[in-house]
Enzyme design. Sequence first.
Site, PDB file in Angstrom:
ATOM      1  N   ARG A 247      38.645 -30.057  16.808  1.00 19.72           N
ATOM      2  CA  ARG A 247      39.576 -30.837  15.938  1.00 19.72           C
ATOM      3  C   ARG A 247      39.824 -31.650  16.295  1.00 19.72           C
ATOM      4  NH1 ARG A 247      42.325 -25.382  15.032  1.00 19.72           N
ATOM      5  NH2 ARG A 247      41.203 -24.465  13.058  1.00 19.72           N
TER       6      ARG A 247
ATOM      7  N   ASP B  52      29.079 -13.444  30.099  1.00 18.81           N
ATOM      8  CA  ASP B  52      30.018 -12.589  31.225  1.00 18.81           C
ATOM      9  C   ASP B  52      29.876 -13.539  32.810  1.00 18.81           C
ATOM     10  OD1 ASP B  52      31.346 -11.425  33.529  1.00 18.81           O
ATOM     11  OD2 ASP B  52      31.434  -9.126  31.931  1.00 18.81           O
ATOM     12  N   HIS B  53      30.824 -14.263  33.009  1.00 18.16           N
ATOM     13  CA  HIS B  53      30.902 -15.039  34.488  1.00 18.16           C
ATOM     14  C   HIS B  53      30.102 -14.132  35.129  1.00 18.16           C
ATOM     15  CE1 HIS B  53      34.833 -15.135  34.769  1.00 18.16           C
ATOM     16  NE2 HIS B  53      34.790 -15.136  36.189  1.00 18.16           N
TER      17      HIS B  53
ATOM     18  N   LYS C 229      27.557 -14.263  38.985  1.00 18.38           N
ATOM     19  CA  LYS C 229      27.300 -14.701  40.182  1.00 18.38           C
ATOM     20  C   LYS C 229      27.005 -14.072  40.886  1.00 18.38           C
ATOM     21  CE  LYS C 229      32.940 -13.703  39.586  1.00 18.38           C
ATOM     22  NZ  LYS C 229      33.381 -15.342  40.075  1.00 18.38           N
TER      23      LYS C 229
ATOM     24  N   GLU D 225      43.838 -10.201  41.800  1.00 17.93           N
ATOM     25  CA  GLU D 225      43.860 -11.618  42.304  1.00 17.93           C
ATOM     26  C   GLU D 225      44.756 -11.674  42.691  1.00 17.93           C
ATOM     27  OE1 GLU D 225      42.209 -13.643  38.328  1.00 17.93           O
ATOM     28  OE2 GLU D 225      42.437 -11.674  37.648  1.00 17.93           O
TER      29      GLU D 225
ATOM     30  N   HIS E 139      33.513  -7.348  33.102  1.00 21.75           N
ATOM     31  CA  HIS E 139      33.267  -7.208  34.053  1.00 21.75           C
ATOM     32  C   HIS E 139      33.702  -6.291  35.260  1.00 21.75           C
ATOM     33  CE1 HIS E 139      34.241 -11.625  32.988  1.00 21.75           C
ATOM     34  NE2 HIS E 139      36.018 -11.328  32.727  1.00 21.75           N
TER      35      HIS E 139
HETATM   36  C1  BG6 Z   1      38.512 -14.126  33.010  1.00 19.37           C
HETATM   37  C2  BG6 Z   1      39.667 -13.165  32.650  1.00 19.37           C
HETATM   38  O1  BG6 Z   1      37.686 -13.172  32.551  1.00 19.37           O
HETATM   39  O2  BG6 Z   1      38.743 -13.101  34.628  1.00 19.37           O
HETATM   40  C3  BG6 Z   1      40.695 -13.504  33.814  1.00 19.37           C
HETATM   41  O3  BG6 Z   1      39.954 -13.732  31.571  1.00 19.37           O
HETATM   42  C4  BG6 Z   1      40.551 -13.658  35.039  1.00 19.37           C
HETATM   43  O4  BG6 Z   1      42.006 -13.096  33.329  1.00 19.37           O
HETATM   44  C5  BG6 Z   1      39.195 -14.211  35.466  1.00 19.37           C
HETATM   45  O5  BG6 Z   1      41.331 -14.555  35.516  1.00 19.37           O
HETATM   46  C6  BG6 Z   1      38.414 -13.304  37.303  1.00 19.37           C
HETATM   47  O6  BG6 Z   1      37.189 -14.324  37.530  1.00 19.37           O
HETATM   48  P1  BG6 Z   1      37.166 -14.664  38.564  1.00 19.37           P
HETATM   49  O7  BG6 Z   1      35.885 -15.095  38.797  1.00 19.37           O
HETATM   50  O8  BG6 Z   1      37.848 -16.111  39.309  1.00 19.37           O
HETATM   51  O9  BG6 Z   1      36.826 -13.384  39.949  1.00 19.37           O
END
Ligand code: BG6
Length: 531
Positions: A84, A220-221, A225, A259, A283
Amino acid sequence: MSPNQVDKDGKIVPDFLGALVEGQAPDLGMPPQLCLFEGNLDPCTIVIFGASGDLTSRKLMPALYNLYLSGALPKPCCVVGVARTPLSREEFHGRMQAGIASQENYDPERWREFAAGLDYYAIDYDSQASFQGLGDFLKDLDGRHGAGGNRLFYLAVPPSLYQPISQRLGQTGMGQEAMNGQGWSRIVVEKPFGHDLKSAMELNATLHQSFREDQIFRIDHYMAKETVQNILILRFANAIFEPLWNRNFIDHVGIIAAEKIGVEHRAGFYEQAGVLRDMFQNHMMQLLTLIAMEPPSRFEGERVRDEKVKAFRSLKPITDPSSAENLFLGQYGTGEIDGVLVSGYREEPGVRPDSLTPTFAVMRVFIDNWRWRGVPFYLASGKRLAKKLTQLVIHFKEVPHSLFANIGLGTIAVNRLILGIQPEEKITLTFETKNPGATVCLRAVTMDFNYYQNYRGPIMDAYEKSLIDVMQGDHMLFWRQDGVELCWSFFSPLIEKCESCTYLGKLIHPYKAGSWGPEAAQDLMRLIFSY
Ligand code: BG6
Protein backbone atom coordinates in the site's frame (compact mmCIF):
# COMPACT_ATOMS: atom_id res chain seq x y z
CA MET A 1 34.48 -51.32 -1.46
CA SER A 2 34.64 -52.81 2.04
CA PRO A 3 36.01 -50.82 5.03
CA ASN A 4 39.75 -50.29 5.53
CA GLN A 5 40.67 -51.01 1.96
CA VAL A 6 43.00 -49.02 -0.20
CA ASP A 7 41.40 -47.24 -3.13
CA LYS A 8 42.77 -47.02 -6.68
CA ASP A 9 44.98 -44.04 -5.78
CA GLY A 10 46.54 -45.87 -2.85
CA LYS A 11 44.49 -43.86 -0.35
CA ILE A 12 43.28 -45.71 2.75
CA VAL A 13 39.53 -45.61 3.03
CA PRO A 14 38.75 -45.36 6.74
CA ASP A 15 36.75 -47.88 8.64
CA PHE A 16 33.20 -46.57 8.29
CA LEU A 17 31.98 -47.52 11.75
CA GLY A 18 35.19 -46.43 13.46
CA ALA A 19 35.13 -43.07 11.75
CA LEU A 20 31.59 -42.45 12.86
CA VAL A 21 32.31 -43.36 16.47
CA GLU A 22 35.24 -40.97 16.44
CA GLY A 23 32.94 -38.34 14.94
CA GLN A 24 35.13 -38.06 11.85
CA ALA A 25 33.89 -37.94 8.34
CA PRO A 26 34.34 -41.14 6.37
CA ASP A 27 35.55 -40.19 2.93
CA LEU A 28 34.43 -42.99 0.70
CA GLY A 29 35.44 -41.07 -2.36
CA MET A 30 31.92 -41.23 -3.78
CA PRO A 31 30.54 -38.50 -6.00
CA PRO A 32 27.61 -36.56 -4.52
CA GLN A 33 24.31 -38.17 -5.43
CA LEU A 34 20.65 -37.24 -5.51
CA CYS A 35 21.07 -33.64 -6.57
CA LEU A 36 17.49 -32.95 -7.48
CA PHE A 37 17.64 -29.37 -8.72
CA GLU A 38 18.33 -29.32 -12.40
CA GLY A 39 18.28 -25.57 -13.11
CA ASN A 40 16.86 -24.12 -16.35
CA LEU A 41 13.79 -22.63 -14.78
CA ASP A 42 11.21 -20.79 -16.87
CA PRO A 43 11.69 -17.03 -16.96
CA CYS A 44 9.16 -15.47 -14.60
CA THR A 45 8.04 -12.46 -12.60
CA ILE A 46 7.81 -12.83 -8.83
CA VAL A 47 5.16 -10.52 -7.40
CA ILE A 48 5.44 -10.07 -3.65
CA PHE A 49 2.35 -8.65 -1.95
CA GLY A 50 3.29 -7.15 1.41
CA ALA A 51 6.61 -5.85 0.12
CA SER A 52 6.94 -3.25 2.86
CA GLY A 53 6.63 -5.89 5.57
CA ASP A 54 9.02 -7.85 7.71
CA LEU A 55 8.81 -11.15 5.86
CA THR A 56 9.87 -9.53 2.60
CA SER A 57 12.89 -7.70 3.97
CA ARG A 58 14.02 -10.41 6.41
CA LYS A 59 13.40 -13.59 4.43
CA LEU A 60 12.19 -13.25 0.86
CA MET A 61 14.49 -10.59 -0.52
CA PRO A 62 17.65 -12.11 1.02
CA ALA A 63 16.56 -15.50 -0.33
CA LEU A 64 16.11 -14.09 -3.84
CA TYR A 65 19.42 -12.23 -3.66
CA ASN A 66 21.21 -15.41 -2.54
CA LEU A 67 19.59 -17.38 -5.34
CA TYR A 68 20.71 -14.71 -7.76
CA LEU A 69 24.29 -14.94 -6.47
CA SER A 70 24.34 -18.70 -6.83
CA GLY A 71 22.98 -18.44 -10.37
CA ALA A 72 19.84 -20.37 -9.49
CA LEU A 73 17.29 -17.76 -10.57
CA PRO A 74 15.84 -18.08 -14.05
CA LYS A 75 16.89 -15.63 -16.73
CA PRO A 76 15.19 -13.27 -16.88
CA CYS A 77 13.61 -13.09 -13.46
CA CYS A 78 11.81 -9.89 -12.47
CA VAL A 79 10.78 -9.18 -8.89
CA VAL A 80 7.94 -6.74 -8.19
CA GLY A 81 7.27 -5.58 -4.65
CA VAL A 82 3.63 -4.65 -4.08
CA ALA A 83 2.29 -2.84 -1.02
CA ARG A 84 0.00 0.00 0.00
CA THR A 85 2.83 2.40 0.90
CA PRO A 86 3.54 4.84 -1.93
CA LEU A 87 7.24 4.36 -2.69
CA SER A 88 9.39 5.14 -5.68
CA ARG A 89 11.42 2.35 -7.26
CA GLU A 90 14.58 3.88 -5.75
CA GLU A 91 13.06 4.14 -2.27
CA PHE A 92 12.04 0.51 -2.45
CA HIS A 93 15.55 -0.48 -3.57
CA GLY A 94 16.99 1.49 -0.65
CA ARG A 95 14.80 -0.37 1.86
CA MET A 96 15.63 -3.80 0.46
CA GLN A 97 19.32 -3.04 0.16
CA ALA A 98 19.45 -1.98 3.82
CA GLY A 99 18.37 -5.50 4.83
CA ILE A 100 20.81 -7.27 2.53
CA ALA A 101 23.84 -5.03 3.09
CA SER A 102 24.40 -6.62 6.50
CA GLN A 103 24.79 -10.10 4.94
CA GLU A 104 28.29 -11.52 4.65
CA ASN A 105 27.87 -12.16 0.93
CA TYR A 106 26.72 -8.61 0.13
CA ASP A 107 28.52 -7.22 -2.89
CA PRO A 108 27.41 -3.74 -4.07
CA GLU A 109 28.09 -4.57 -7.71
CA ARG A 110 26.10 -7.84 -7.62
CA TRP A 111 23.34 -6.06 -5.70
CA ARG A 112 23.07 -3.45 -8.50
CA GLU A 113 22.77 -6.23 -11.08
CA PHE A 114 20.08 -7.93 -9.00
CA ALA A 115 18.23 -4.66 -8.36
CA ALA A 116 18.05 -3.95 -12.09
CA GLY A 117 15.19 -6.48 -12.17
CA LEU A 118 13.53 -5.17 -8.99
CA ASP A 119 10.41 -2.98 -9.29
CA TYR A 120 7.72 -1.60 -7.04
CA TYR A 121 3.99 -1.11 -7.49
CA ALA A 122 1.83 0.72 -4.90
CA ILE A 123 -1.60 -0.89 -4.70
CA ASP A 124 -5.00 -0.29 -3.18
CA TYR A 125 -6.13 -3.77 -2.08
CA ASP A 126 -9.79 -2.67 -2.21
CA SER A 127 -9.68 -1.45 -5.77
CA GLN A 128 -10.26 -3.59 -8.83
CA ALA A 129 -8.79 -0.80 -10.97
CA SER A 130 -5.60 -0.88 -8.93
CA PHE A 131 -5.25 -4.62 -9.64
CA GLN A 132 -5.96 -3.99 -13.31
CA GLY A 133 -3.15 -1.44 -13.17
CA LEU A 134 -0.89 -4.12 -11.69
CA GLY A 135 -1.83 -6.45 -14.56
CA ASP A 136 -0.85 -3.77 -17.09
CA PHE A 137 2.37 -3.08 -15.20
CA LEU A 138 3.29 -6.78 -15.36
CA LYS A 139 2.48 -7.00 -19.06
CA ASP A 140 4.68 -4.01 -19.68
CA LEU A 141 7.51 -5.68 -17.75
CA ASP A 142 7.03 -8.87 -19.78
CA GLY A 143 7.41 -6.79 -22.90
CA ARG A 144 10.61 -5.18 -21.67
CA HIS A 145 12.28 -8.19 -20.04
CA GLY A 146 10.69 -11.17 -21.78
CA ALA A 147 9.55 -13.00 -18.61
CA GLY A 148 7.15 -15.01 -20.77
CA GLY A 149 3.97 -14.22 -18.85
CA ASN A 150 4.89 -16.60 -16.01
CA ARG A 151 3.80 -15.17 -12.66
CA LEU A 152 4.52 -16.19 -9.10
CA PHE A 153 2.27 -14.29 -6.67
CA TYR A 154 3.58 -14.41 -3.10
CA LEU A 155 1.19 -13.39 -0.32
CA ALA A 156 3.50 -12.00 2.37
CA VAL A 157 0.57 -10.09 3.88
CA PRO A 158 -1.57 -10.49 7.01
CA PRO A 159 -3.98 -13.45 6.61
CA SER A 160 -7.00 -11.12 6.44
CA LEU A 161 -5.75 -10.06 2.98
CA TYR A 162 -5.34 -13.57 1.51
CA GLN A 163 -8.93 -13.80 0.33
CA PRO A 164 -9.37 -10.27 -1.09
CA ILE A 165 -6.05 -10.47 -2.97
CA SER A 166 -6.70 -13.89 -4.45
CA GLN A 167 -10.24 -12.81 -5.47
CA ARG A 168 -8.97 -9.67 -7.18
CA LEU A 169 -6.27 -11.62 -8.98
CA GLY A 170 -8.99 -13.93 -10.24
CA GLN A 171 -11.34 -11.10 -11.23
CA THR A 172 -8.62 -9.38 -13.22
CA GLY A 173 -7.65 -12.59 -15.01
CA MET A 174 -4.23 -12.92 -13.40
CA GLY A 175 -5.03 -16.30 -11.88
CA GLN A 176 -6.06 -17.83 -15.18
CA GLU A 177 -3.16 -19.29 -17.04
CA ALA A 178 -4.71 -19.11 -20.53
CA MET A 179 -5.60 -15.41 -20.18
CA ASN A 180 -2.32 -14.54 -18.60
CA GLY A 181 -0.42 -14.36 -21.88
CA GLN A 182 0.00 -18.18 -22.10
CA GLY A 183 2.43 -18.39 -19.12
CA TRP A 184 1.83 -20.14 -15.79
CA SER A 185 0.34 -18.43 -12.74
CA ARG A 186 1.06 -19.67 -9.20
CA ILE A 187 0.12 -18.33 -5.80
CA VAL A 188 2.10 -18.83 -2.60
CA VAL A 189 0.21 -18.59 0.68
CA GLU A 190 1.98 -18.30 4.02
CA LYS A 191 0.66 -19.94 7.17
CA PRO A 192 -1.68 -19.64 9.03
CA PHE A 193 -4.03 -21.36 6.59
CA GLY A 194 -7.12 -20.37 8.56
CA HIS A 195 -7.75 -20.01 12.27
CA ASP A 196 -9.81 -23.19 12.59
CA LEU A 197 -11.40 -25.81 10.35
CA LYS A 198 -14.23 -23.54 9.18
CA SER A 199 -12.01 -20.59 8.23
CA ALA A 200 -9.47 -22.92 6.57
CA MET A 201 -12.26 -24.39 4.42
CA GLU A 202 -13.47 -20.88 3.54
CA LEU A 203 -9.95 -19.81 2.61
CA ASN A 204 -9.51 -22.89 0.43
CA ALA A 205 -12.84 -22.26 -1.27
CA THR A 206 -11.88 -18.64 -2.01
CA LEU A 207 -8.46 -19.60 -3.36
CA HIS A 208 -10.13 -22.14 -5.61
CA GLN A 209 -12.40 -19.47 -7.13
CA SER A 210 -9.31 -18.03 -8.82
CA PHE A 211 -6.68 -20.81 -8.78
CA ARG A 212 -6.68 -24.58 -9.28
CA GLU A 213 -5.18 -26.64 -6.45
CA ASP A 214 -2.06 -27.30 -8.53
CA GLN A 215 -1.50 -23.52 -8.82
CA ILE A 216 -1.58 -23.09 -5.03
CA PHE A 217 1.54 -23.44 -2.87
CA ARG A 218 0.87 -23.37 0.89
CA ILE A 219 4.29 -22.79 2.28
CA ASP A 220 5.63 -24.25 5.54
CA HIS A 221 9.28 -23.33 5.90
CA TYR A 222 9.89 -26.32 8.24
CA MET A 223 9.36 -28.72 5.36
CA ALA A 224 12.08 -27.04 3.33
CA LYS A 225 14.74 -27.22 6.04
CA GLU A 226 17.57 -29.45 4.80
CA THR A 227 17.51 -31.71 7.82
CA VAL A 228 13.73 -32.08 7.66
CA GLN A 229 13.94 -33.08 4.00
CA ASN A 230 16.58 -35.58 5.01
CA ILE A 231 14.15 -37.55 7.21
CA LEU A 232 12.57 -39.31 4.24
CA ILE A 233 15.98 -40.04 2.74
CA LEU A 234 17.18 -41.51 6.04
CA ARG A 235 14.08 -43.69 6.31
CA PHE A 236 13.66 -44.78 2.73
CA ALA A 237 17.13 -44.73 1.17
CA ASN A 238 18.52 -47.07 3.85
CA ALA A 239 17.55 -50.66 4.45
CA ILE A 240 18.47 -50.82 8.13
CA PHE A 241 15.93 -48.45 9.74
CA GLU A 242 12.57 -49.37 8.22
CA PRO A 243 12.41 -52.94 9.63
CA LEU A 244 12.61 -51.40 13.13
CA TRP A 245 10.33 -48.44 12.38
CA ASN A 246 7.13 -49.65 14.03
CA ARG A 247 5.33 -50.51 17.26
CA ASN A 248 7.32 -53.73 17.71
CA PHE A 249 10.60 -51.91 18.23
CA ILE A 250 9.77 -48.29 19.02
CA ASP A 251 8.57 -47.39 22.48
CA HIS A 252 7.77 -43.73 21.88
CA VAL A 253 8.72 -40.77 19.74
CA GLY A 254 9.55 -37.26 20.96
CA ILE A 255 9.41 -34.20 18.75
CA ILE A 256 10.53 -30.90 20.21
CA ALA A 257 10.73 -27.40 18.74
CA ALA A 258 12.02 -25.18 21.52
CA GLU A 259 12.68 -21.49 20.99
CA LYS A 260 14.58 -18.94 23.00
CA ILE A 261 12.77 -15.99 21.49
CA GLY A 262 9.55 -14.68 22.97
CA VAL A 263 6.53 -13.35 21.14
CA GLU A 264 8.59 -10.33 19.94
CA HIS A 265 6.44 -7.72 18.16
CA ARG A 266 3.80 -10.26 17.07
CA ALA A 267 1.40 -10.07 20.03
CA GLY A 268 -1.49 -9.05 17.76
CA PHE A 269 -1.22 -12.36 15.90
CA TYR A 270 0.03 -14.52 18.77
CA GLU A 271 -2.72 -13.56 21.24
CA GLN A 272 -5.23 -15.03 18.77
CA ALA A 273 -3.06 -18.02 17.86
CA GLY A 274 -1.09 -19.34 20.85
CA VAL A 275 1.41 -22.14 20.49
CA LEU A 276 -1.10 -24.74 19.27
CA ARG A 277 -2.09 -22.77 16.17
CA ASP A 278 1.32 -21.19 15.66
CA MET A 279 3.52 -24.30 15.84
CA PHE A 280 1.49 -27.49 16.31
CA GLN A 281 -1.19 -27.38 13.63
CA ASN A 282 1.49 -26.93 10.96
CA HIS A 283 5.22 -27.45 11.67
CA MET A 284 4.84 -30.09 14.39
CA MET A 285 2.32 -32.02 12.29
CA GLN A 286 4.74 -32.04 9.36
CA LEU A 287 7.56 -33.37 11.54
CA LEU A 288 5.23 -36.01 12.97
CA THR A 289 4.07 -37.21 9.59
CA LEU A 290 7.59 -37.57 8.24
CA ILE A 291 8.27 -40.05 11.03
CA ALA A 292 4.89 -41.74 10.80
CA MET A 293 4.02 -41.93 7.10
CA GLU A 294 4.30 -45.01 4.92
CA PRO A 295 6.74 -45.07 2.01
CA PRO A 296 5.29 -43.61 -1.17
CA SER A 297 5.79 -45.73 -4.27
CA ARG A 298 7.83 -42.95 -5.87
CA PHE A 299 9.55 -39.81 -4.61
CA GLU A 300 7.08 -37.51 -6.28
CA GLY A 301 5.00 -34.62 -4.88
CA GLU A 302 1.48 -36.02 -5.01
CA ARG A 303 2.51 -39.50 -3.85
CA VAL A 304 4.40 -38.11 -0.87
CA ARG A 305 1.48 -35.86 0.02
CA ASP A 306 -0.95 -38.77 -0.34
CA GLU A 307 1.00 -40.71 2.28
CA LYS A 308 1.12 -37.73 4.62
CA VAL A 309 -2.62 -37.31 4.33
CA LYS A 310 -3.12 -40.97 5.24
CA ALA A 311 -1.10 -40.40 8.41
CA PHE A 312 -3.15 -37.29 9.28
CA ARG A 313 -6.30 -39.32 8.73
CA SER A 314 -5.11 -41.83 11.35
CA LEU A 315 -4.62 -39.24 14.11
CA LYS A 316 -6.60 -40.35 17.13
CA PRO A 317 -8.77 -37.45 18.36
CA ILE A 318 -7.95 -36.13 21.83
CA THR A 319 -11.29 -36.05 23.54
CA ASP A 320 -10.15 -34.90 26.97
CA PRO A 321 -7.72 -31.98 26.77
CA SER A 322 -8.06 -31.41 30.51
CA SER A 323 -6.00 -34.54 31.20
CA ALA A 324 -2.35 -33.49 31.63
CA GLU A 325 -1.35 -36.81 30.04
CA ASN A 326 -2.88 -35.64 26.77
CA LEU A 327 -2.09 -31.96 26.81
CA PHE A 328 0.02 -29.82 29.08
CA LEU A 329 -0.04 -26.04 28.53
CA GLY A 330 2.21 -23.30 29.85
CA GLN A 331 2.89 -19.58 29.63
CA TYR A 332 6.24 -17.93 30.24
CA GLY A 333 6.83 -15.50 33.05
CA THR A 334 9.87 -13.30 33.60
CA GLY A 335 13.24 -14.97 33.67
CA GLU A 336 16.74 -14.89 32.25
CA ILE A 337 17.84 -15.71 28.73
CA ASP A 338 21.61 -15.65 28.14
CA GLY A 339 22.07 -13.78 31.41
CA VAL A 340 19.61 -11.04 30.44
CA LEU A 341 16.39 -10.44 32.35
CA VAL A 342 13.40 -10.77 30.01
CA SER A 343 9.72 -9.94 30.48
CA GLY A 344 7.00 -12.46 31.02
CA TYR A 345 4.44 -13.03 28.27
CA ARG A 346 1.79 -10.91 29.98
CA GLU A 347 4.17 -7.95 30.15
CA GLU A 348 5.02 -8.11 26.45
CA PRO A 349 3.75 -5.13 24.39
CA GLY A 350 0.26 -5.77 23.06
CA VAL A 351 -0.47 -8.74 25.35
CA ARG A 352 -3.44 -8.55 27.74
CA PRO A 353 -2.27 -8.53 31.38
CA ASP A 354 -4.64 -11.43 32.11
CA SER A 355 -3.94 -13.30 28.89
CA LEU A 356 -4.59 -17.05 28.89
CA THR A 357 -2.74 -17.66 25.63
CA PRO A 358 -0.45 -20.70 25.91
CA THR A 359 3.17 -20.20 24.84
CA PHE A 360 4.19 -23.80 25.66
CA ALA A 361 2.55 -27.17 25.11
CA VAL A 362 3.36 -30.85 25.35
CA MET A 363 0.86 -33.06 23.60
CA ARG A 364 0.56 -36.83 23.43
CA VAL A 365 -0.69 -38.04 20.08
CA PHE A 366 -1.51 -41.54 18.88
CA ILE A 367 -1.65 -42.67 15.30
CA ASP A 368 -4.26 -45.33 15.04
CA ASN A 369 -2.99 -47.61 12.34
CA TRP A 370 -1.28 -50.97 11.91
CA ARG A 371 2.26 -49.62 12.23
CA TRP A 372 1.83 -47.27 15.19
CA ARG A 373 -1.04 -48.49 17.31
CA GLY A 374 -0.22 -47.77 20.99
CA VAL A 375 3.01 -45.83 20.36
CA PRO A 376 2.82 -42.36 21.92
CA PHE A 377 4.20 -39.43 19.95
CA TYR A 378 5.04 -36.60 22.34
CA LEU A 379 5.12 -33.18 20.72
CA ALA A 380 6.55 -30.24 22.66
CA SER A 381 7.08 -26.66 21.66
CA GLY A 382 7.42 -23.40 23.49
CA LYS A 383 8.78 -19.89 23.43
CA ARG A 384 11.36 -18.49 25.84
CA LEU A 385 12.78 -21.91 26.65
CA ALA A 386 16.37 -22.64 27.67
CA LYS A 387 17.69 -22.94 24.16
CA LYS A 388 16.79 -23.15 20.50
CA LEU A 389 16.40 -26.84 19.81
CA THR A 390 14.45 -28.74 17.20
CA GLN A 391 14.92 -32.47 17.28
CA LEU A 392 13.12 -35.74 16.82
CA VAL A 393 13.97 -38.61 19.12
CA ILE A 394 13.06 -42.20 18.36
CA HIS A 395 13.17 -44.16 21.62
CA PHE A 396 13.53 -47.85 20.93
CA LYS A 397 12.21 -50.52 23.30
CA GLU A 398 14.29 -51.99 26.10
CA VAL A 399 16.18 -55.20 25.47
CA PRO A 400 13.77 -58.07 26.23
CA HIS A 401 15.89 -59.48 29.05
CA SER A 402 18.87 -58.07 30.93
CA LEU A 403 21.43 -60.84 31.10
CA PHE A 404 23.72 -58.49 33.05
CA ALA A 405 21.40 -58.22 36.05
CA ASN A 406 23.34 -60.88 38.00
CA ILE A 407 26.50 -58.77 37.89
CA GLY A 408 24.78 -55.63 39.09
CA LEU A 409 24.18 -54.06 35.69
CA GLY A 410 20.42 -54.27 35.82
CA THR A 411 19.45 -51.10 33.95
CA ILE A 412 20.40 -50.84 30.35
CA ALA A 413 19.75 -47.55 28.59
CA VAL A 414 17.50 -47.86 25.59
CA ASN A 415 18.78 -47.06 22.10
CA ARG A 416 17.75 -43.70 20.76
CA LEU A 417 18.01 -42.30 17.29
CA ILE A 418 18.13 -38.50 17.50
CA LEU A 419 17.47 -36.45 14.40
CA GLY A 420 18.80 -32.97 15.10
CA ILE A 421 17.08 -30.37 12.94
CA GLN A 422 18.46 -27.15 14.43
CA PRO A 423 20.75 -25.66 15.59
CA GLU A 424 22.78 -28.90 15.54
CA GLU A 425 22.09 -30.55 12.22
CA LYS A 426 23.07 -34.08 12.97
CA ILE A 427 21.94 -37.64 13.44
CA THR A 428 22.98 -39.46 16.58
CA LEU A 429 22.49 -43.10 17.51
CA THR A 430 23.00 -43.99 21.15
CA PHE A 431 23.97 -47.48 22.18
CA GLU A 432 25.60 -49.42 25.02
CA THR A 433 29.19 -50.67 24.95
CA LYS A 434 31.59 -52.20 27.43
CA ASN A 435 33.72 -49.71 29.28
CA PRO A 436 37.38 -50.65 28.71
CA GLY A 437 38.95 -52.34 31.72
CA ALA A 438 38.99 -55.54 33.74
CA THR A 439 35.48 -55.27 35.15
CA VAL A 440 32.44 -55.35 32.97
CA CYS A 441 30.81 -52.00 33.10
CA LEU A 442 28.35 -50.59 30.57
CA ARG A 443 29.01 -47.33 28.82
CA ALA A 444 26.50 -45.41 26.69
CA VAL A 445 28.15 -44.01 23.55
CA THR A 446 26.96 -42.28 20.42
CA MET A 447 27.55 -42.50 16.69
CA ASP A 448 27.24 -39.03 15.25
CA PHE A 449 26.75 -37.84 11.73
CA ASN A 450 27.01 -34.09 11.17
CA TYR A 451 24.87 -33.12 8.27
CA TYR A 452 27.38 -30.94 6.44
CA GLN A 453 30.46 -33.04 7.08
CA ASN A 454 32.44 -33.60 3.90
CA TYR A 455 30.13 -31.29 1.99
CA ARG A 456 31.41 -28.09 0.48
CA GLY A 457 28.64 -27.24 -1.96
CA PRO A 458 26.04 -24.49 -1.71
CA ILE A 459 23.51 -24.67 1.10
CA MET A 460 19.98 -23.46 0.50
CA ASP A 461 17.97 -21.97 3.29
CA ALA A 462 14.32 -22.96 3.63
CA TYR A 463 12.92 -19.92 1.80
CA GLU A 464 15.39 -20.30 -1.06
CA LYS A 465 14.42 -23.93 -1.48
CA SER A 466 10.70 -23.13 -1.31
CA LEU A 467 10.96 -20.37 -3.92
CA ILE A 468 12.88 -22.62 -6.29
CA ASP A 469 10.28 -25.36 -5.83
CA VAL A 470 7.43 -22.99 -6.67
CA MET A 471 9.27 -21.89 -9.80
CA GLN A 472 9.72 -25.56 -10.70
CA GLY A 473 6.07 -26.28 -9.94
CA ASP A 474 7.06 -28.96 -7.41
CA HIS A 475 4.50 -29.35 -4.62
CA MET A 476 6.27 -31.92 -2.49
CA LEU A 477 7.24 -29.52 0.31
CA PHE A 478 3.92 -27.68 0.43
CA TRP A 479 0.64 -28.36 2.19
CA ARG A 480 -2.23 -29.73 0.16
CA GLN A 481 -5.79 -28.66 0.94
CA ASP A 482 -6.89 -32.06 2.31
CA GLY A 483 -3.88 -32.17 4.67
CA VAL A 484 -4.65 -28.71 6.02
CA GLU A 485 -8.28 -29.58 6.63
CA LEU A 486 -7.49 -32.93 8.25
CA CYS A 487 -5.07 -31.29 10.68
CA TRP A 488 -7.61 -28.64 11.54
CA SER A 489 -10.22 -31.39 12.10
CA PHE A 490 -7.86 -32.76 14.72
CA PHE A 491 -6.91 -29.43 16.33
CA SER A 492 -10.09 -27.34 16.05
CA PRO A 493 -12.25 -29.33 18.51
CA LEU A 494 -9.32 -29.60 20.89
CA ILE A 495 -8.52 -25.88 20.86
CA GLU A 496 -12.21 -24.99 21.08
CA LYS A 497 -12.60 -27.21 24.14
CA CYS A 498 -9.58 -25.61 25.80
CA GLU A 499 -10.68 -22.08 24.99
CA SER A 500 -14.27 -22.56 26.07
CA CYS A 501 -13.48 -24.31 29.32
CA THR A 502 -14.06 -22.23 32.42
CA TYR A 503 -10.94 -23.56 34.11
CA LEU A 504 -8.58 -22.71 31.22
CA GLY A 505 -6.56 -20.65 33.72
CA LYS A 506 -5.85 -23.86 35.66
CA LEU A 507 -4.73 -25.70 32.53
CA ILE A 508 -2.03 -23.15 31.83
CA HIS A 509 1.01 -23.58 34.03
CA PRO A 510 3.45 -20.69 34.40
CA TYR A 511 7.16 -21.25 33.70
CA LYS A 512 10.25 -19.12 34.04
CA ALA A 513 11.69 -17.73 30.82
CA GLY A 514 14.96 -19.55 30.16
CA SER A 515 13.76 -22.84 31.71
CA TRP A 516 12.53 -26.02 30.01
CA GLY A 517 8.89 -25.24 30.72
CA PRO A 518 6.60 -25.62 33.73
CA GLU A 519 7.98 -27.48 36.75
CA ALA A 520 5.28 -30.13 36.59
CA ALA A 521 6.25 -31.01 32.99
CA GLN A 522 9.93 -31.61 33.73
CA ASP A 523 9.87 -35.37 34.29
CA LEU A 524 8.01 -35.82 31.05
CA MET A 525 10.34 -33.47 29.17
CA ARG A 526 13.43 -35.31 30.43
CA LEU A 527 11.97 -38.67 29.59
CA ILE A 528 11.19 -37.65 26.06
CA PHE A 529 14.07 -35.41 25.07
CA SER A 530 17.78 -35.42 25.48
CA TYR A 531 18.34 -31.90 26.71
C1 BG6 B 1 6.94 -19.60 12.64
C2 BG6 B 1 6.17 -19.21 13.87
O1 BG6 B 1 6.12 -20.28 11.75
O2 BG6 B 1 8.04 -20.44 13.01
C3 BG6 B 1 7.08 -18.50 14.85
O3 BG6 B 1 5.10 -18.37 13.50
C4 BG6 B 1 8.29 -19.33 15.15
O4 BG6 B 1 6.40 -18.18 16.05
C5 BG6 B 1 8.96 -19.81 13.88
O5 BG6 B 1 9.19 -18.53 15.91
C6 BG6 B 1 10.05 -20.81 14.18
O6 BG6 B 1 10.76 -21.07 13.01
P1 BG6 B 1 12.29 -21.53 13.09
O7 BG6 B 1 12.66 -21.82 11.69
O8 BG6 B 1 13.06 -20.40 13.68
O9 BG6 B 1 12.32 -22.74 13.99
